[in-house]
Design a protein around this motif. Structure first.
Motif, PDB file in Angstrom:
ATOM      1  N   LEU A  53       0.808  -1.230   0.000  1.00 24.63           N
ATOM      2  CA  LEU A  53       0.000   0.000   0.000  1.00 24.63           C
ATOM      3  C   LEU A  53       0.839   1.278   0.000  1.00 24.63           C
ATOM      4  O   LEU A  53       0.471   2.259  -0.663  1.00 24.63           O
ATOM      5  CB  LEU A  53      -0.910   0.003   1.239  1.00 24.63           C
ATOM      6  CG  LEU A  53      -1.912  -1.149   1.333  1.00 24.63           C
ATOM      7  CD1 LEU A  53      -2.596  -1.147   2.699  1.00 24.63           C
ATOM      8  CD2 LEU A  53      -2.957  -1.041   0.231  1.00 24.63           C
ATOM      9  N   LEU A  54       1.934   1.273   0.751  1.00 25.31           N
ATOM     10  CA  LEU A  54       2.676   2.526   0.950  1.00 25.31           C
ATOM     11  C   LEU A  54       3.346   2.993  -0.338  1.00 25.31           C
ATOM     12  O   LEU A  54       3.810   2.192  -1.149  1.00 25.31           O
ATOM     13  CB  LEU A  54       3.734   2.340   2.043  1.00 25.31           C
ATOM     14  CG  LEU A  54       3.171   2.260   3.472  1.00 25.31           C
ATOM     15  CD1 LEU A  54       4.262   1.837   4.444  1.00 25.31           C
ATOM     16  CD2 LEU A  54       2.559   3.588   3.890  1.00 25.31           C
ATOM     17  N   GLY A  55       3.381   4.309  -0.483  1.00 28.28           N
ATOM     18  CA  GLY A  55       4.107   4.900  -1.606  1.00 28.28           C
ATOM     19  C   GLY A  55       3.354   4.885  -2.918  1.00 28.28           C
ATOM     20  O   GLY A  55       3.924   5.207  -3.955  1.00 28.28           O
ATOM     21  N   LYS A  56       2.079   4.507  -2.904  1.00 30.98           N
ATOM     22  CA  LYS A  56       1.321   4.455  -4.147  1.00 30.98           C
ATOM     23  C   LYS A  56       0.357   5.632  -4.272  1.00 30.98           C
ATOM     24  O   LYS A  56      -0.102   5.952  -5.360  1.00 30.98           O
ATOM     25  CB  LYS A  56       0.489   3.163  -4.222  1.00 30.98           C
ATOM     26  CG  LYS A  56       1.253   1.883  -3.889  1.00 30.98           C
ATOM     27  CD  LYS A  56       2.382   1.628  -4.842  1.00 30.98           C
ATOM     28  CE  LYS A  56       3.040   0.273  -4.585  1.00 30.98           C
ATOM     29  NZ  LYS A  56       3.624   0.136  -3.224  1.00 30.98           N
ATOM     30  N   TYR A  57       0.042   6.250  -3.164  1.00 29.71           N
ATOM     31  CA  TYR A  57      -1.026   7.256  -3.172  1.00 29.71           C
ATOM     32  C   TYR A  57      -0.512   8.663  -2.885  1.00 29.71           C
ATOM     33  O   TYR A  57      -1.308   9.580  -2.725  1.00 29.71           O
ATOM     34  CB  TYR A  57      -2.083   6.895  -2.128  1.00 29.71           C
ATOM     35  CG  TYR A  57      -2.629   5.496  -2.276  1.00 29.71           C
ATOM     36  CD1 TYR A  57      -3.447   5.163  -3.345  1.00 29.71           C
ATOM     37  CD2 TYR A  57      -2.305   4.508  -1.351  1.00 29.71           C
ATOM     38  CE1 TYR A  57      -3.942   3.881  -3.482  1.00 29.71           C
ATOM     39  CE2 TYR A  57      -2.802   3.221  -1.480  1.00 29.71           C
ATOM     40  CZ  TYR A  57      -3.616   2.903  -2.541  1.00 29.71           C
ATOM     41  OH  TYR A  57      -4.106   1.643  -2.681  1.00 29.71           O
ATOM     42  N   GLY A  58       0.781   8.816  -2.783  1.00 28.70           N
ATOM     43  CA  GLY A  58       1.323  10.102  -2.385  1.00 28.70           C
ATOM     44  C   GLY A  58       1.379  10.210  -0.875  1.00 28.70           C
ATOM     45  O   GLY A  58       0.789   9.394  -0.173  1.00 28.70           O
ATOM     46  N   LEU A  98      -9.128   0.122  -4.821  1.00 28.11           N
ATOM     47  CA  LEU A  98      -9.160  -1.201  -5.446  1.00 28.11           C
ATOM     48  C   LEU A  98      -8.129  -1.321  -6.569  1.00 28.11           C
ATOM     49  O   LEU A  98      -7.928  -2.410  -7.105  1.00 28.11           O
ATOM     50  CB  LEU A  98     -10.567  -1.477  -6.004  1.00 28.11           C
ATOM     51  CG  LEU A  98     -11.699  -1.384  -4.976  1.00 28.11           C
ATOM     52  CD1 LEU A  98     -13.052  -1.649  -5.642  1.00 28.11           C
ATOM     53  CD2 LEU A  98     -11.478  -2.368  -3.830  1.00 28.11           C
ATOM     54  N   THR A  99      -7.494  -0.224  -6.909  1.00 28.57           N
ATOM     55  CA  THR A  99      -6.558  -0.237  -8.032  1.00 28.57           C
ATOM     56  C   THR A  99      -5.231  -0.875  -7.639  1.00 28.57           C
ATOM     57  O   THR A  99      -4.689  -1.701  -8.399  1.00 28.57           O
ATOM     58  CB  THR A  99      -6.334   1.198  -8.537  1.00 28.57           C
ATOM     59  OG1 THR A  99      -7.604   1.796  -8.787  1.00 28.57           O
ATOM     60  CG2 THR A  99      -5.504   1.204  -9.800  1.00 28.57           C
ATOM     61  N   VAL A 100      -4.714  -0.504  -6.487  1.00 30.35           N
ATOM     62  CA  VAL A 100      -3.434  -1.066  -6.049  1.00 30.35           C
ATOM     63  C   VAL A 100      -3.552  -2.573  -5.783  1.00 30.35           C
ATOM     64  O   VAL A 100      -2.694  -3.342  -6.233  1.00 30.35           O
ATOM     65  CB  VAL A 100      -2.887  -0.280  -4.835  1.00 30.35           C
ATOM     66  CG1 VAL A 100      -1.760  -1.026  -4.156  1.00 30.35           C
ATOM     67  CG2 VAL A 100      -2.425   1.107  -5.290  1.00 30.35           C
ATOM     68  N   PRO A 101      -4.622  -3.041  -5.115  1.00 26.93           N
ATOM     69  CA  PRO A 101      -4.783  -4.494  -5.012  1.00 26.93           C
ATOM     70  C   PRO A 101      -4.865  -5.174  -6.380  1.00 26.93           C
ATOM     71  O   PRO A 101      -4.316  -6.274  -6.567  1.00 26.93           O
ATOM     72  CB  PRO A 101      -6.094  -4.650  -4.239  1.00 26.93           C
ATOM     73  CG  PRO A 101      -6.173  -3.423  -3.397  1.00 26.93           C
ATOM     74  CD  PRO A 101      -5.590  -2.323  -4.254  1.00 26.93           C
ATOM     75  N   LEU A 102      -5.513  -4.538  -7.332  1.00 30.86           N
ATOM     76  CA  LEU A 102      -5.547  -5.118  -8.684  1.00 30.86           C
ATOM     77  C   LEU A 102      -4.134  -5.227  -9.250  1.00 30.86           C
ATOM     78  O   LEU A 102      -3.769  -6.261  -9.831  1.00 30.86           O
ATOM     79  CB  LEU A 102      -6.405  -4.259  -9.622  1.00 30.86           C
ATOM     80  CG  LEU A 102      -6.270  -4.643 -11.104  1.00 30.86           C
ATOM     81  CD1 LEU A 102      -6.885  -6.009 -11.370  1.00 30.86           C
ATOM     82  CD2 LEU A 102      -6.885  -3.586 -12.015  1.00 30.86           C
TER      83      LEU A 102
END
Length: 443
Positions: A53-58, A98-102
């Motif tokens: 999760l970390l580092g994907k959303y700013g 749901l995008t990062v889990p995809l």
RNA sequence: GUGGGUGUAGCUCAGUUGGUUAGAGCGCCAGGUUGUGGUCCUGGAGGUCGCGGGUUCGAGACCCGUCACUCACCCCA
């Protein structure tokens, strides 16, 4: 002894039957439209590793992640050390979108179809401050296509969400479209340093809300010179002129030409779909999530401050999980936002909630006989509830009304012995005695 | 994170310049005579007035703190 609060935690909600009727109705429409485009379902776990999760959303996204604290021995071991950091206490968190889990799934299952098209309707969690239409637990309804850079995929995800909204009865929504590359070109053309790009984008995203002067002021507050701000506003205004994309697409001397070409292709392709009439080029559109690389989308509707959904192309995200660079594009609808607007506009059809028939009985009929009658009615496919106690009939009928049953099936000695029921229409008061096998037909 | 508002019965809310036993509507329960609800009538249960402190002879009301909810901003779906 202090009273335990019976409310759900802040930003979280219980859904009772009438809420669920509306939620399921909308989800059903979304699912059927998504499936009509050939998207296949996916569900992923509530909990993901923080490394996913970390580092994907700013940086702001990272702050809003719900983290799960270590348990038992692991927690105890960590607590014994001095100088604890946040990262020592947790290595898992709740899914944020749901995008990062995809992206993780696509990287993990390398035998998926080359063009994996999945939809996913699940809750996500953000430790945000709740507000109107904003919750800490909310549902996203995503469609994504992975494995291709073809603009057909972008057009299809736009068509899918447009199809959903049209089927739900929305006639006045707009899908705003911009392109990250084009946006970056406008910002750098204005002489703004790449390091200030993010902050500049946040300001210009508010153009339609606070106007050009407001944005200029905010740009300066964010440390961007007046000259650069003016230049940026100027190029934004120019970008809104008819023919801008065409001119930009041909001008190879300027950056953003390929982005302009991509958008032109997208608009041309979308004309053949449900999204044709609703797509609009909005050069000021900027989206917060940092993983977008190409076209970006956002759906707005008059009267709603936020958006009904958003999405875009993220050709680099899956590559953060695997060596293969797999391009992807997707769109996400916010279920709560759709429900909010549909409620305000009273767009829901009549939705059946609860039992059609309440079986009531007189004291001379046994509970077992009433249960048998209920079973016979259920076998016909009816939704049937049985009044559990031997109360006065008046009370049983009153109860039938409060639970919203349309009919009461009254059982007395006479009816049971004759294999019949007295079927009472609770709205009209009309009542007739009919054979129990014929109830479904006679409704 | 910043600013405003509100916390009184299950729900929606009254509660006068601080003054006896804190109210209403809705909902719930019971009754209005033993096979028929919705209306109407009568009665009933249900509140340590968000929590803690202070002022006062006396606080639901005033003051301070705190928590919760909520609206706007911020950001987002």
């Amino acid at each position: 002894m202090t009273q335990i609060s019976t409310k759900p935690p802040s930003g979280m909600r219980d859904f009772l039957a009438s809420d669920l009727a509306r939620r399921r109705h909308v989800i059903g429409v979304i699912q059927s439209v998504y499936e009509s485009f050939g998207f296949v379902p996916l569900e992923t776990p509530t909990i993901e590793n923080l490394s996913t999760l970390l580092g994907k959303y700013g940086p702001e996204g990272d702050q809003l992640l719900y983290r799960l604290m270590h348990r038992r021995e692991k927690l105890a071991r960590v607590l014994e050390q001095g100088a604890l950091k946040e990262s020592d206490l947790s290595d898992e968190g709740l899914r944020y979108d749901l995008t990062v889990p995809l992206a993780r799934v696509v990287a993990n299952y390398r035998d998926l179809p080359a063009f994996y098209r999945r939809y996913q309707i699940q809750p996500v969690w953000r430790a945000d401050r709740p507000a109107k239409g904003r919750f800490r637990e909310f549902y996203q309804c995503d469609v994504d296509v992975t494995g291709t850079t073809a603009m057909v995929a972008d057009a299809e995800v736009c068509a899918a969400v447009a199809g959903v909204l049209q089927k739900l009865g929305f006639a006045d929504f707009t899908i705003h479209v911009n392109h990250r590359e084009l946006l970056r070109a406008l910002v750098s053309d204005a002489g703004i340093a790449p390091s200030a790009e993010g902050t500049a984008l946040v300001a210009i995203d508010k153009l339609d809300k606070i106007g050009a002067e407001g944005v200029l002021k905010e740009l300066q507050e964010r440390g961007i010179s007046a000259a650069c701000g003016e230049a940026l506003m100027g190029s934004l205004a120019a970008a809104k002129e008819v023919g801008f994309l065409e001119a930009r697409a041909k001008d190879e001397t300027k950056s953003g030409a390929s982005g302009a070409r991509a958008l032109l292709e997208l608009f041309a392709l979308a004309r053949e779909t449900t999204a044709g009439a609703v797509l609009r080029f909005s050069p000021e559109l900027a989206r917060g999530l940092s993983y977008y690389t190409g076209p970006i989308f956002e759906i707005t509707v008059p009267g709603l401050a936020g958006s009904l959904g958003g999405g875009g192309r993220y050709d680099g995200l899956i590559g953060m999980f695997t060596r293969a660079q797999i391009p992807a594009v997707g769109f996400s609808l916010g279920l709560e936002r759709i429900l909010l607007v549909m409620e305000e506009r009273e767009m829901f059809p009549e939705l059946a909630v609860g039992p059609q028939i309440l079986v009531c009985r007189f004291p001379d009929v046994s509970a077992a006989e009433a249960l048998r009658a209920a079973s016979q009615l259920r076998a016909q496919g009816l939704r049937v509830e049985l009044y559990p106690e031997a109360d006065k009939l008046g009370k049983q009928l009153a109860y039938a009304t409060t639970i919203g049953a349309q009919y009461a099936a009254v059982l007395g000695r006479v009816e049971v012995d004759g294999g019949a029921i007295a079927l009472k229409n609770l709205a009209t008061g009309e009542q007739r005695t009919i054979s129990i096998e014929d109830v479904l037909k006679s409704l």
